[in-house]
Design an enzyme around this catalytic site. Structure first.
Site, PDB file in Angstrom:
ATOM      1  CD  GLU A  42      -2.346   1.283   2.862  1.00  0.00           C
ATOM      2  OE1 GLU A  42      -3.507   2.138   2.896  1.00  0.00           O
ATOM      3  OE2 GLU A  42      -1.962   0.525   3.854  1.00  0.00           O
ATOM      4  CE  LYS A 108      -7.194   1.738   3.679  1.00  0.00           C
ATOM      5  NZ  LYS A 108      -6.379   2.131   4.242  1.00  0.00           N
ATOM      6  CB  CYS A 142      -4.460  -1.549   4.480  1.00  0.00           C
ATOM      7  SG  CYS A 142      -3.420  -1.526   5.812  1.00  0.00           S
TER       8      CYS A 142
END
Length: 267
Positions: A42, A108, A142
């Site tokens: 990331e 995300k 993540c």
């Protein structure tokens, strides 16, 4: 579905220095074995930062162009997330760069409020599923790993593997103090979704003095690791075989007893 050769690139990202990171990760990528898919962490060109003004680029900026050119050079799909600005909004955006020069991306969805990410970034609303060598792949970032409803696999009769996806992929900056949840949740997501799972984390210490322990891994559909990396810089290449996945889904079709629900992404 064919066998899929995947390289995990677990590096020590330089803080707020995109040119240095392009040089650094470029060397690691070029040193990987011949692969179909190369996975980076990331925000691998900046570190996990809330300094969006100083680190955000646009989709026509140098870093996306670099990813596209590098994917073509090594003849592999390259993925990892960048800090990307669109208008007045900044996204933690996973880029999926194919060797033919084409791009896909995923923003995300779940923003890590404990570090203030939700105050500086916009959240995505759409899952991305990409295909590579017959595999259906769900790329994520993540903190998304903690949200099983968002990640729930479903039955898709027309797909080669019979489900929405065959491989879930997580790129991360997951700090060492929370390494046990990282390791546990990678296994849980594989088991409950009858899929392979890849997680690629960074190592080293970032500009906020947060340490990272790596623990990048490939997990099979019953929760067993095909490979687990240590706390140092590593590049590891693994061939993933679809046969065990197909056999497990036929032998243990838990999807048939799954609960039906709808997901509201408006909030």
């Amino acid at each position: 579905m064919q066998t899929l050769t995947v390289s995990l690139v677990q590096g020590a990202t330089r803080w707020h220095d995109a040119p240095a990171n392009r040089d650094y990760y470029g060397r690691l990528v070029r040193g990987a074995a011949r692969s179909d898919l190369i996975v980076l962490p990331e925000t691998f060109l900046s570190g996990f930062t809330n300094d969006t003004l100083g680190n955000a680029e646009t989709m026509d900026g140098p870093s996306v162009a670099w990813m596209r050119a590098l994917a073509t050079e090594v003849d592999a799909t390259l993925t990892g997330s960048l800090v990307i600005r669109e208008g007045d909004t900044v996204y933690n955006r996973l880029i999926w760069a194919s060797p033919d020069g084409s791009l896909a991306y995923y923003d995300k969805r779940h923003l890590f409020r404990m570090a203030g990410e939700h105050t500086r970034y916009g959240g995505g609303r759409d899952r991305l599923i990409v295909e590579l060598k017959g595999w259906r792949i769900l790329p994520q970032v993540c903190y998304d790993l903690r949200f099983p409803v968002w990640l729930r696999n479903g039955r898709r009769e027309e797909a080669a593997g019979g489900m929405d996806y065959d491989l879930a992929l997580f790129v991360a900056n997951w700090p060492a103090p929370r390494r046990q949840p990282w390791r546990t949740l990678l296994r849980a997501r594989a088991i409950e979704n009858l899929s392979y799972v890849i997680g690629v984390n960074r190592v080293g210490i970032d500009g906020n003095d947060h340490p990272y322990a790596g623990d990048s891994a490939i997990i099979d559909p019953v929760g067993e690791p095909l490979v687990e990396l240590g706390p140092q810089e590593q590049v590891v290449t693994v061939v993933i075989d679809p046969a065990p996945l197909k056999a497990h889904r036929e032998r243990f079709p838990a999807w048939m007893d799954a609960d039906r629900f709808s997901l509201d992404v408006s909030v």
